[in-house]
Design a protein around this motif. Structure first.
Motif, PDB file in Angstrom:
ATOM      1  N   LYS A  90     -91.209   6.153 -35.997  1.00  0.00           N
ATOM      2  CA  LYS A  90     -90.708   6.761 -34.764  1.00  0.00           C
ATOM      3  C   LYS A  90     -89.994   8.076 -35.039  1.00  0.00           C
ATOM      4  O   LYS A  90     -90.155   9.048 -34.296  1.00  0.00           O
ATOM      5  CB  LYS A  90     -89.763   5.786 -34.046  1.00  0.00           C
ATOM      6  N   VAL A  91     -89.214   8.114 -36.123  1.00  0.00           N
ATOM      7  CA  VAL A  91     -88.481   9.349 -36.454  1.00  0.00           C
ATOM      8  C   VAL A  91     -89.454  10.469 -36.827  1.00  0.00           C
ATOM      9  O   VAL A  91     -89.254  11.628 -36.464  1.00  0.00           O
ATOM     10  CB  VAL A  91     -87.478   9.103 -37.592  1.00  0.00           C
ATOM     11  N   GLN A 114     -92.227  11.039 -35.654  1.00  0.00           N
ATOM     12  CA  GLN A 114     -92.891  11.540 -34.458  1.00  0.00           C
ATOM     13  C   GLN A 114     -91.981  12.424 -33.619  1.00  0.00           C
ATOM     14  O   GLN A 114     -92.403  12.973 -32.602  1.00  0.00           O
ATOM     15  CB  GLN A 114     -93.406  10.361 -33.612  1.00  0.00           C
ATOM     16  N   GLN A 115     -90.732  12.561 -34.054  1.00  0.00           N
ATOM     17  CA  GLN A 115     -89.770  13.409 -33.357  1.00  0.00           C
ATOM     18  C   GLN A 115     -89.701  14.784 -34.019  1.00  0.00           C
ATOM     19  O   GLN A 115     -90.079  14.953 -35.164  1.00  0.00           O
ATOM     20  CB  GLN A 115     -88.385  12.750 -33.365  1.00  0.00           C
ATOM     21  N   ASP A 116     -89.229  15.737 -33.276  1.00  0.00           N
ATOM     22  CA  ASP A 116     -89.080  17.095 -33.815  1.00  0.00           C
ATOM     23  C   ASP A 116     -87.721  17.194 -34.504  1.00  0.00           C
ATOM     24  O   ASP A 116     -86.735  17.661 -33.924  1.00  0.00           O
ATOM     25  CB  ASP A 116     -89.193  18.120 -32.682  1.00  0.00           C
ATOM     26  N   VAL A 117     -87.677  16.717 -35.755  1.00  0.00           N
ATOM     27  CA  VAL A 117     -86.423  16.724 -36.500  1.00  0.00           C
ATOM     28  C   VAL A 117     -86.646  17.408 -37.844  1.00  0.00           C
ATOM     29  O   VAL A 117     -87.765  17.448 -38.374  1.00  0.00           O
ATOM     30  CB  VAL A 117     -85.881  15.296 -36.733  1.00  0.00           C
TER      31      VAL A 117
END
Length: 276
Positions: free
Chosen positions: A30-31, A33-36
């Motif tokens: 999930k992380v 797939q995030q913009d981080v």
């Protein structure tokens, strides 16, 4: 496991991919797939693995909760903790050794889905490390992983080669299995794919003679294995099916020994032909 102590609290932090729990792996998917940023990814992962929840952030100060306990940590405390997750990340470098980009480097050799049911079908998967798959599965696996680079949806067929509904893999049933596996959650399929790609990378590290030092492309590796398949069968077409049904790791050891003997023979010939 890394043991981390903060005040009177003790935390166990996974120190490699195989120590990550299935729940932690799903969070990692999930992380990603995030913009981080890379650093933020590592911070989120280490805090999650420690069971710490961020209540709020005030400048460099983090207010964290674990159960009924509240902790106050500043950035100087968080950064060393984030470094415990360095094993998740690798970096691509240019010719000058300068980093170009960072990416997730899966090294997961534990199969978290040895058996499961999907749409009333029972699926059986490989053992840890892919040690029990057959040479035939490996050949199909490389073929569809190559196709997946052009069409990401081919991941369902990649998984159907290793997770099958019958007692053993059957290429005639692979298409139907792939349609069922298409229904799996995205996080589940990504973890399964991480496991597959990590095990293949381990094979490359374990048998560098067969994989050109680990730098060969999938297509080159496939060509190499097909040629070695012919060698194992001694050019006899009637023996190729028998070789295909053999255990992959056994075939690798046999092929590696054959290549080693060939290299040794070539060195001996070079020494004999060297001018005195």
């Amino acid at each position: 496991m890394h043991i981390v102590r903060i005040n009177s609290l003790v935390f166990n932090v996974p120190e490699n991919w195989d120590e990550l729990t299935l729940k932690q792996l799903k969070f990692l998917v999930k992380v990603t797939q995030q913009d981080v940023s890379v650093e933020e990814l590592k911070v989120k992962m280490v805090l999650y693995c420690m069971g710490l929840h961020v209540l709020r952030r005030a400048g460099q100060l983090f207010v964290l909760r674990r159960g009924r306990r509240v902790l106050l940590l500043n950035a100087t405390h968080i950064c060393p903790l984030a470094q415990l997750m360095d094993y998740l990340i690798d970096e691509a470098k240019n010719d000058k050794g300068q980093p170009l980009e960072y990416y997730i480097r899966p090294r997961l050799t534990v199969n978290h889905f040895p058996e499961f049911c999907c749409k009333l079908k029972h699926f059986t998967g490989p053992d840890d490390g892919l040690f029990t798959i057959r040479f035939e599965q490996y050949i199909y696996l490389l073929t569809y992983m190559d196709a997946m680079q052009r069409s990401p949806e081919e991941i369902d067929k990649v998984l159907a080669i290793l997770w099958h509904s019958g007692k053993q893999f059957d290429i005639e049933r692979m298409e139907q299995d792939a349609k069922v596996l298409h229904r799996l959650p995205r996080e589940t399929k990504m973890i399964m794919f991480w496991f597959v790609s990590a095990c293949l990378a381990d094979f490359s590290d374990q048998f560098p003679r067969l994989f050109n030092g680990g730098g060969a492309t999938t297509r080159n590796v496939l060509d190499s294995q097909l040629r070695l398949l012919d060698t194992l069968a001694q050019g006899d077409m009637t023996k190729k099916d028998q070789v295909r049904q053999g255990i992959l790791i056994d075939a690798f050891y046999t092929m590696d020994e054959a290549v080693r003997k060939q290299e040794e023979h070539e060195k001996q010939m070079q020494r004999m032909n060297k001018p005195k």
